[in-house]
Write a protein that holds these residues in place. Structure first.
Motif, PDB file in Angstrom:
ATOM      1  N   SER A  99      58.330  39.204  29.563  1.00 21.82           N
ATOM      2  CA  SER A  99      57.995  40.523  29.009  1.00 21.82           C
ATOM      3  C   SER A  99      58.210  41.613  30.051  1.00 21.82           C
ATOM      4  O   SER A  99      58.285  41.334  31.248  1.00 21.82           O
ATOM      5  CB  SER A  99      56.541  40.530  28.542  1.00 21.82           C
ATOM      6  OG  SER A  99      56.358  39.613  27.483  1.00 21.82           O
ATOM      7  N   LYS A 100      58.258  42.860  29.578  1.00 22.33           N
ATOM      8  CA  LYS A 100      58.445  43.984  30.500  1.00 22.33           C
ATOM      9  C   LYS A 100      57.372  43.995  31.576  1.00 22.33           C
ATOM     10  O   LYS A 100      57.634  44.288  32.732  1.00 22.33           O
ATOM     11  CB  LYS A 100      58.433  45.310  29.744  1.00 22.33           C
ATOM     12  CG  LYS A 100      59.665  45.514  28.896  1.00 22.33           C
ATOM     13  CD  LYS A 100      59.606  46.832  28.163  1.00 22.33           C
ATOM     14  CE  LYS A 100      60.830  46.968  27.270  1.00 22.33           C
ATOM     15  NZ  LYS A 100      60.777  48.187  26.476  1.00 22.33           N
ATOM     16  N   HIS A 113      54.664  41.212  32.412  1.00 22.21           N
ATOM     17  CA  HIS A 113      54.324  39.864  31.966  1.00 22.21           C
ATOM     18  C   HIS A 113      53.006  39.342  32.548  1.00 22.21           C
ATOM     19  O   HIS A 113      52.161  38.851  31.818  1.00 22.21           O
ATOM     20  CB  HIS A 113      55.475  38.910  32.341  1.00 22.21           C
ATOM     21  CG  HIS A 113      55.414  37.609  31.625  1.00 22.21           C
ATOM     22  ND1 HIS A 113      56.199  37.338  30.538  1.00 22.21           N
ATOM     23  CD2 HIS A 113      54.658  36.501  31.834  1.00 22.21           C
ATOM     24  CE1 HIS A 113      55.938  36.119  30.105  1.00 22.21           C
ATOM     25  NE2 HIS A 113      54.998  35.593  30.880  1.00 22.21           N
ATOM     26  N   SER A 136      51.730  38.863  27.330  1.00 26.39           N
ATOM     27  CA  SER A 136      53.172  38.632  27.230  1.00 26.39           C
ATOM     28  C   SER A 136      53.513  37.934  25.915  1.00 26.39           C
ATOM     29  O   SER A 136      52.675  37.256  25.319  1.00 26.39           O
ATOM     30  CB  SER A 136      53.643  37.766  28.409  1.00 26.39           C
ATOM     31  OG  SER A 136      53.057  36.479  28.333  1.00 26.39           O
ATOM     32  N   ALA A 137      54.740  38.099  25.476  1.00 23.64           N
ATOM     33  CA  ALA A 137      55.187  37.513  24.213  1.00 23.64           C
ATOM     34  C   ALA A 137      55.274  35.988  24.282  1.00 23.64           C
ATOM     35  O   ALA A 137      54.923  35.297  23.325  1.00 23.64           O
ATOM     36  CB  ALA A 137      56.541  38.095  23.823  1.00 23.64           C
TER      37      ALA A 137
END
Length: 124
Positions: free
Chosen positions: A67-68, A70, A87-88
């Protein structure tokens, strides 16, 4: 034979580069040449840091699975705590998904996106 010589070379190169690294650092476990993005062999942890894809992080890793913003690693006294920043794809410590901040122990395995790191704390 070439593979053995290459591994010896990388070990020696790593020892030379270690002199500029503090006593607490993240050591890449993956082989750099097998990852589809640029990454360092190790990252010093002198203070609190963030890791992510965005250039606003202390450690920038251009992995599409990161993630940008994270994960963060916070230093409190001589202890380090890791926290996933929603985070994704999650953060994993010793193969368990990180759901809450935890204290890192010397030798912990941290997986962020496609990168796996060993947490080394030589003052532990």
């Amino acid at each position: 034979m070439f593979g053995i010589i290459r591994m010896i070379y990388l070990d020696i190169k790593g020892i030379r580069n270690r002199s500029s690294i503090t006593s607490t650092y993240l050591k890449l476990i993956n082989r750099r040449d097998e990852l589809p993005f640029n990454i360092e062999e190790s990252y010093s942890l002198d203070s609190s840091i963030t890791i992510g894809r965005s250039s606003k992080n202390d450690i920038v890793i251009k992995d599409p699975f990161i993630s940008k913003r994270h994960v963060s690693i916070e230093k409190e006294r001589n202890e380090f705590f890791i926290e996933d920043l929603n985070s994704a794809n999650g953060t994993f410590v010793n193969e368990e998904e990180l759901l809450n901040p935890i204290r890192l122990e010397n030798g912990d395995n941290i997986k962020i996106g496609q990168a796996s790191f060993l947490f080394v704390n030589e003052i532990d």
